[in-house]
Design an enzyme around this catalytic site. Structure first.
Site, PDB file in Angstrom:
ATOM      1  N   LYS A   1       9.965  -6.576 -17.854  1.00  0.00           N
ATOM      2  CA  LYS A   1       8.643  -6.279 -18.719  1.00  0.00           C
ATOM      3  C   LYS A   1       8.803  -7.068 -19.854  1.00  0.00           C
ATOM      4  O   LYS A   1       7.703  -7.615 -20.414  1.00  0.00           O
ATOM      5  CB  LYS A   1       8.561  -4.903 -18.975  1.00  0.00           C
ATOM      6  CG  LYS A   1       8.157  -3.892 -17.787  1.00  0.00           C
ATOM      7  CD  LYS A   1       8.254  -2.361 -17.854  1.00  0.00           C
ATOM      8  CE  LYS A   1       7.991  -1.691 -16.650  1.00  0.00           C
ATOM      9  NZ  LYS A   1       8.352  -0.189 -16.538  1.00  0.00           N
TER      10      LYS A   1
ATOM     11  N   GLU B   1      13.034   4.102  -9.545  1.00  0.00           N
ATOM     12  CA  GLU B   1      13.004   3.025  -8.580  1.00  0.00           C
ATOM     13  C   GLU B   1      14.052   3.329  -7.432  1.00  0.00           C
ATOM     14  O   GLU B   1      14.979   4.266  -7.690  1.00  0.00           O
ATOM     15  CB  GLU B   1      13.466   1.660  -8.890  1.00  0.00           C
ATOM     16  CG  GLU B   1      12.725   1.014 -10.075  1.00  0.00           C
ATOM     17  CD  GLU B   1      11.331   0.383  -9.529  1.00  0.00           C
ATOM     18  OE1 GLU B   1      11.687  -0.048  -8.426  1.00  0.00           O
ATOM     19  OE2 GLU B   1      10.719   0.019 -10.417  1.00  0.00           O
TER      20      GLU B   1
ATOM     21  N   PHE C   1       0.674  -1.174   0.074  1.00  0.00           N
ATOM     22  CA  PHE C   1      -0.028  -0.039   0.168  1.00  0.00           C
ATOM     23  C   PHE C   1       0.520   1.153  -0.084  1.00  0.00           C
ATOM     24  O   PHE C   1       0.854   2.092   0.861  1.00  0.00           O
ATOM     25  CB  PHE C   1      -0.853   0.011   1.104  1.00  0.00           C
ATOM     26  CG  PHE C   1      -2.173   0.606   1.220  1.00  0.00           C
ATOM     27  CD1 PHE C   1      -3.084   0.580  -0.207  1.00  0.00           C
ATOM     28  CD2 PHE C   1      -2.479   1.646   2.002  1.00  0.00           C
ATOM     29  CE1 PHE C   1      -4.052   1.304  -0.250  1.00  0.00           C
ATOM     30  CE2 PHE C   1      -3.882   2.580   1.716  1.00  0.00           C
ATOM     31  CZ  PHE C   1      -4.443   2.256   0.781  1.00  0.00           C
ATOM     32  N   GLY C   2       1.864   1.488  -1.150  1.00  0.00           N
ATOM     33  CA  GLY C   2       2.668   2.590  -1.202  1.00  0.00           C
ATOM     34  C   GLY C   2       2.091   3.618  -2.073  1.00  0.00           C
ATOM     35  O   GLY C   2       0.720   3.525  -2.253  1.00  0.00           O
TER      36      GLY C   2
ATOM     37  N   LYS D   1       6.652  -6.502 -10.666  1.00  0.00           N
ATOM     38  CA  LYS D   1       6.921  -7.348 -11.818  1.00  0.00           C
ATOM     39  C   LYS D   1       7.605  -8.748 -11.558  1.00  0.00           C
ATOM     40  O   LYS D   1       7.558  -9.528 -12.414  1.00  0.00           O
ATOM     41  CB  LYS D   1       7.882  -6.422 -12.735  1.00  0.00           C
ATOM     42  CG  LYS D   1       7.060  -5.250 -13.290  1.00  0.00           C
ATOM     43  CD  LYS D   1       8.174  -4.034 -13.523  1.00  0.00           C
ATOM     44  CE  LYS D   1       7.872  -3.219 -12.239  1.00  0.00           C
ATOM     45  NZ  LYS D   1       8.543  -1.931 -12.608  1.00  0.00           N
TER      46      LYS D   1
HETATM   47  N1  LIG Z   1       5.707   3.668  -9.423  1.00  0.00           N
HETATM   48  C1  LIG Z   1       5.245   3.196 -10.827  1.00  0.00           C
HETATM   49  O1  LIG Z   1       4.978   4.097 -11.534  1.00  0.00           O
HETATM   50  C2  LIG Z   1       5.206   1.857 -11.105  1.00  0.00           C
HETATM   51  C3  LIG Z   1       4.781   1.527 -12.455  1.00  0.00           C
HETATM   52  C4  LIG Z   1       4.769   0.038 -13.074  1.00  0.00           C
HETATM   53  C5  LIG Z   1       4.977  -0.910 -11.809  1.00  0.00           C
HETATM   54  N2  LIG Z   1       5.047  -0.380 -10.403  1.00  0.00           N
HETATM   55  C6  LIG Z   1       5.460  -1.530  -9.494  1.00  0.00           C
HETATM   56  O2  LIG Z   1       4.464  -1.430  -8.575  1.00  0.00           O
HETATM   57  C7  LIG Z   1       4.895  -1.748  -7.317  1.00  0.00           C
HETATM   58  C8  LIG Z   1       4.632  -0.790  -6.052  1.00  0.00           C
HETATM   59  O3  LIG Z   1       5.257   0.387  -6.691  1.00  0.00           O
HETATM   60  P1  LIG Z   1       5.091   1.827  -5.589  1.00  0.00           P
HETATM   61  O4  LIG Z   1       5.718   2.845  -6.658  1.00  0.00           O
HETATM   62  O5  LIG Z   1       3.967   1.898  -5.092  1.00  0.00           O
HETATM   63  O6  LIG Z   1       6.213   1.321  -4.618  1.00  0.00           O
HETATM   64  P2  LIG Z   1       6.256   2.090  -2.914  1.00  0.00           P
HETATM   65  O7  LIG Z   1       5.705   3.235  -3.064  1.00  0.00           O
HETATM   66  O8  LIG Z   1       7.546   1.753  -2.631  1.00  0.00           O
HETATM   67  O9  LIG Z   1       5.320   1.016  -2.363  1.00  0.00           O
HETATM   68  C9  LIG Z   1       5.496  -0.380  -2.021  1.00  0.00           C
HETATM   69  C10 LIG Z   1       4.661  -0.514  -0.818  1.00  0.00           C
HETATM   70  O10 LIG Z   1       4.950  -2.186  -0.692  1.00  0.00           O
HETATM   71  C11 LIG Z   1       5.015  -2.396   0.686  1.00  0.00           C
HETATM   72  N3  LIG Z   1       5.428  -3.469   0.994  1.00  0.00           N
HETATM   73  C12 LIG Z   1       6.962  -3.756   1.250  1.00  0.00           C
HETATM   74  N4  LIG Z   1       7.055  -4.968   1.551  1.00  0.00           N
HETATM   75  C13 LIG Z   1       5.919  -5.511   1.845  1.00  0.00           C
HETATM   76  C14 LIG Z   1       5.377  -7.015   1.986  1.00  0.00           C
HETATM   77  N5  LIG Z   1       6.203  -7.858   2.177  1.00  0.00           N
HETATM   78  N6  LIG Z   1       4.024  -7.086   2.034  1.00  0.00           N
HETATM   79  C15 LIG Z   1       3.076  -6.064   1.587  1.00  0.00           C
HETATM   80  N7  LIG Z   1       3.364  -4.818   1.378  1.00  0.00           N
HETATM   81  C16 LIG Z   1       4.844  -4.410   1.376  1.00  0.00           C
HETATM   82  C17 LIG Z   1       5.496  -1.185   1.333  1.00  0.00           C
HETATM   83  O11 LIG Z   1       4.737  -0.978   2.784  1.00  0.00           O
HETATM   84  P3  LIG Z   1       5.323  -0.247   3.839  1.00  0.00           P
HETATM   85  O12 LIG Z   1       5.133   1.232   3.802  1.00  0.00           O
HETATM   86  O13 LIG Z   1       4.614  -0.806   5.009  1.00  0.00           O
HETATM   87  O14 LIG Z   1       6.898  -0.730   4.170  1.00  0.00           O
HETATM   88  C18 LIG Z   1       5.286   0.161   0.300  1.00  0.00           C
HETATM   89  O15 LIG Z   1       4.448   0.929   0.980  1.00  0.00           O
HETATM   90  C19 LIG Z   1       6.352  -2.223  -7.333  1.00  0.00           C
HETATM   91  O16 LIG Z   1       6.508  -3.620  -7.594  1.00  0.00           O
HETATM   92  C20 LIG Z   1       6.759  -1.508  -8.586  1.00  0.00           C
HETATM   93  O17 LIG Z   1       7.874  -1.873  -9.460  1.00  0.00           O
HETATM   94  C21 LIG Z   1       5.436   0.759 -10.357  1.00  0.00           C
END
Ligand SMILES: NC(=O)c1ccc[n+]([C@@H]2O[C@H](COP(=O)([O-])OP(=O)(O)OC[C@H]3O[C@@H](n4cnc5c(N)ncnc54)[C@H](OP(=O)(O)O)[C@@H]3O)[C@@H](O)[C@H]2O)c1
Length: 338
Positions: free
Chosen positions: A217, A202, A11-12, A117
């Site tokens: 991807k 990232e 839930f980021g 991914k």
């Molecule tokens: N950002 C983009 O535009 C984009 C595009 C395509 C794909 N993605 C993919 O989408 C995913 C999320 O991206 P994001 O930008 O939202 O990253 P983010 O803001 O870093 O959020 C990731 C969240 O995952 C949580 N997390 C970590 N370990 C976990 C676990 N074991 N179980 C459940 N939750 C866990 C973290 O929670 P805590 O805060 O509680 O530690 C964090 O809030 C990634 O895999 C990324 O590669 C992102």
């Protein structure tokens, strides 16, 4: 009215956008499909929240009220979900937590919309086998280029065509860095800082700049669209971290644009995949694909060649791609009343 319960793991930035958009679209889901869509559970790395009655934005935003330890298998085994959005961190070496979330959800006959991914890049074939056996959907637009249509284009629009090649710019960060370097004649380090300032890199930027993100991807697309099992670690792969100011000056003088491109090519009955730094001259369709923009070029036997440009990197685009997948799941579940 039929209830559709949604859970979100991770839930980021993206997970929160998905929840926000789902709640905003509740009236649309009621009007269009007669489905009462509720977010019934979310979890992060150390805590989570479940309420079968549904969570609103205020409760989702109140982290202090989350239950400590309600994450991992404790969360996914107990949340009463019909659909799981998986958006925890990407770990393409082990699959990370996402692999166990997706596997457990499919085993429980929960439809999965994957955004991270790693698990798909590592284990798409076995996960899709489980999904088929359990008769649930495994959707992956968010993990395969997000707002840029890739997998749907290949599987749906070009169904039945023999595809000889796919080339795609699918990592916004590398395209921003290369565009910055070429526009401003600046160093790799300065351009990377700009991408980090925009919030699109990232947390470990080498995942983007060493070509891993593009490789993941492309592996997912290759597996899902062509049934060719490609291993990310074995894929020939170039990155952009070695690009120097001298390279930039030479490319500017020669009027060519560097682009990090994922390539899939038909070889006999199978496909090869690689990640390459390509130099595109003015006649190349990727020459003007600037900054956050992405692009895909596909060559087919019967339907000709296509280039799609757009789907730039931003969290709304990624969440929008996942919600597009959700819309398709709802369409498949929807049975109009006679
Ligand atoms: N950002 C983009 O535009 C984009 C595009 C395509 C794909 N993605 C993919 O989408 C995913 C999320 O991206 P994001 O930008 O939202 O990253 P983010 O803001 O870093 O959020 C990731 C969240 O995952 C949580 N997390 C970590 N370990 C976990 C676990 N074991 N179980 C459940 N939750 C866990 C973290 O929670 P805590 O805060 O509680 O530690 C964090 O809030 C990634 O895999 C990324 O590669 C992102």
């Amino acid at each position: 009215m039929r209830r559709i319960n949604v859970a979100i793991t991770g839930f980021g930035g993206i997970g929160r956008k998905v929840a926000e958009l789902l709640l905003d679209r509740q009236p649309h889901y009621r009007a269009r499909y007669q489905f009462d869509v509720r977010v019934v559970g979310v979890c992060g790395s150390s805590a989570g929240l479940i309420d079968e009655a549904g969570l609103d934005k205020a409760r989702l935003g109140n982290r202090a009220a989350y239950t400590k330890g309600l994450t991992g298998s404790a969360f996914v085994e107990s949340v009463p979900a019909d659909v799981l959005f998986e958006s925890s961190p990407t770990d393409f070496r082990t699959g990370g937590a996402a692999l166990s979330y997706i596997s457990a959800a499919l085993q429980r006959r929960v439809h999965v919309i994957a955004i991270s991914k790693g698990a798909l890049a590592l284990a798409y074939t076995s996960l899709s086998d489980v999904a088929a056996r359990q008769k649930v959907a495994l959707k992956l637009s968010g993990a395969a280029g997000s707002a840029l249509p890739t997998i749907d284009l290949l599987q749906y629009n070009l169904a039945g065509c023999k595809i000889s090649s796919v080339a795609a710019i699918v990592t916004g960060t590398t395209n921003v860095i290369l565009s910055e370097m070429m526009d401003k004649e600046c160093s790799f380090g300065e351009a990377l800082s700009e991408a980090q300032h925009l919030g699109i890199a990232e947390s470990d930027p080498s995942l983007d700049t060493d070509g891993w993100d593009t490789a993941c991807k492309i592996a997912i697309v290759c597996n899902a669209a062509f049934g060719t099992a490609i291993k990310v670690q074995e894929m020939p792969r170039q990155g952009i971290s070695g690009v120097t100011l001298e390279d930039v000056r030479r490319w500017r003088a020669g009027n060519v644009m560097p682009r990090l491109v994922g390539v899939i090519e038909s070889v006999g009955a199978t496909y090869d995949a690689s990640v390459r730094l390509e130099l595109c001259d003015e006649t190349h369709p990727f020459f003007r694909v600037h900054g956050r923009n992405k692009a895909i070029r596909v060559s087919t036997d019967l339907m000709g060649d296509f280039v799609i440009v757009g789907g730039g990197s931003n969290p709304y685009g990624t969440a929008g791609a996942a919600l597009k997948d959700f819309e398709h799941v709802l369409r498949d579940l929807y049975r109009p009343v006679e």
